[in-house]
Design an enzyme around this catalytic site. Structure first.
Site, PDB file in Angstrom:
ATOM      1  N   TYR A  66     -69.249 -67.936 -23.843  1.00  0.00           N
ATOM      2  CA  TYR A  66     -68.801 -67.559 -22.492  1.00  0.00           C
ATOM      3  C   TYR A  66     -69.797 -66.580 -21.893  1.00  0.00           C
ATOM      4  CZ  TYR A  66     -67.227 -62.953 -24.126  1.00  0.00           C
ATOM      5  OH  TYR A  66     -67.173 -61.697 -24.628  1.00  0.00           O
ATOM      6  N   CYS A  67     -69.698 -66.387 -20.560  1.00  0.00           N
ATOM      7  CA  CYS A  67     -70.596 -65.453 -19.894  1.00  0.00           C
ATOM      8  C   CYS A  67     -69.871 -64.766 -18.747  1.00  0.00           C
ATOM      9  CB  CYS A  67     -71.872 -66.137 -19.453  1.00  0.00           C
ATOM     10  SG  CYS A  67     -71.601 -67.615 -18.465  1.00  0.00           S
ATOM     11  N   ARG A  68     -70.498 -64.749 -17.581  1.00  0.00           N
ATOM     12  CA  ARG A  68     -69.958 -63.920 -16.499  1.00  0.00           C
ATOM     13  C   ARG A  68     -68.844 -64.559 -15.707  1.00  0.00           C
ATOM     14  NH1 ARG A  68     -76.066 -62.713 -15.032  1.00  0.00           N
ATOM     15  NH2 ARG A  68     -76.351 -60.818 -16.254  1.00  0.00           N
TER      16      ARG A  68
END
Lengths: 221, 221
Positions: free
Chosen positions: A178-180
């Site tokens: 996952y990221c932003r």
DNA sequence: ATAGTATTCAAGCGATTAGTAGAATACTGA
DNA sequence: TCAGTATTCTACTAATCGCTTGAATACTAT
């Protein structure tokens, strides 16, 4: 009757804050956590003065707050309702602006192939110890808060640090990156690279801010 | 990397649609149901040409759709996610823009005194037959959809048609008024007037669009 | 104090936006 | 076909917005 007009004018002030691409980008970074003006200007590719002006517009719209510490001024979104608003904006754009669909289709062609996993499902699997969670954001953002138990490997270092993810005894263990946020390319990229290496990787449906505001547990340091 | 920029530019297009007070007012009326350009121009106090231009901006942002029937063109919001977005915008403005709080406090001083009732609670009481629901919107809006069992008396006719509300055998039966939305003054006014007459009246916390998009039952004609 | 740094302020420009007014288009009914 | 009506299109003006530049402010460390 003027009351109504005044009220709409105030709502429009918030709308105005959302009417500029650079401001939206700043907001997305702020949704990750507190940031100084300089950090924000770098990440958005704007001059410091320009960034400061945008931030003040956001502040007048009540969307961000700031705190001064020594020389630096740190900005943050002023509440979870702001993140909800950004989410609603994204949702409308995604569903109704054909250009967005086109963009996403062009650049993230593998989107459906990546089988995004919903937040709640990930939480369950983490609890059951079934998956390794991978946070591909920069260390500062990871430090400000992340999904419990997530391993932080910025995208640029992914290839060199693969062994931190792999469990030799169970090489088919699933990895969820996952990221932003739902449109941040970092996680897409990470999943693609891991799969190239034959690893079982998927992507969290959205990003850290959504995880946090959904009331799911977070971890700091 | 240009992908990201493009994407924010598209989100900003939706934000731009929300950046003008007149457009927000048009959207609020559209949230009630389908309307022709002429109707919208009247209610917003704009010229027809100007209204048409605003509507086309909204259309390009994907927030409204339209359908032509004979001479007239009917516009409508293009999905419930648009109503959610408007709600999120309102929420941020209410919580963070001090001017809005000031406005609401000035014009709707009785706000807290009116003891707004949440949607779900109203639904229960309606089912139990404990309350009379009063819809103070114009008949056209009522016809397009309303809370089941609600009595429609536009604000202007309230005094003349009081007997339609009162049950002679149970004069203390509670009345719950609602209108277009949480900031629409119609319901505030109605409750105030009913209370002046010694009736037991309260206000629904928000309005018809919110009721409908919450998935609660509605009735037409 | 003084120099150095982070941020904000103020002035100015080119581009965009909201609004008006009048012409053009699309459809209906006689 | 023609007159009438609802909507959209096409200039055009005044106001606002985004960005740049350079100066001003606020704070820290020497």
């Amino acid at each position: 009757m003027s009351f109504k007009h005044e009220l709409f004018a105030q709502f429009a002030r918030v709308g105005k804050a959302l009417s500029n691409a650079n401001r939206l980008e700043l907001l997305e970074f702020l949704a990750q956590g507190e940031r100084s003006v300089e950090q924000l200007s770098k990440v958005a590719g704007l001059t410091v003065a320009n960034t400061s002006q945008h931030l003040q517009q956001l502040r007048h719209a009540g969307m961000v707050s700031c705190r001064k510490e020594g020389l630096k001024v740190y900005y943050r979104v002023s509440g979870d309702d702001v993140i909800d608003l950004l989410g609603a904006l994204r949702a409308v754009a995604e569903r109704h602006v054909t250009d967005v669909q086109h963009l996403v289709a062009t650049y993230l062609t593998v989107k459906d192939d990546l089988e995004p996993i919903p937040r709640e499902e990930l939480l369950e699997r983490v609890r059951d110890g079934l998956v390794t969670v991978l946070d591909v954001r920069p260390p500062e953002e990871y430090a400000a808060g992340h999904v419990p138990g997530a391993v932080n490997i910025p995208l640029g270092e992914l290839e060199q640090r693969l062994e931190e993810l792999g469990n030799p005894e169970n090489e088919n263990r699933e990895i969820v990156a996952y990221c932003r946020g739902p449109h941040c390319v970092l996680a897409f990229d990470a999943v693609a690279r891991l799969r190239e290496r034959g690893m079982k990787a998927r992507r969290l449906e959205d990003g850290y801010p959504e995880w946090r505001t959904a009331g799911l547990p977070v971890e700091t340091t």
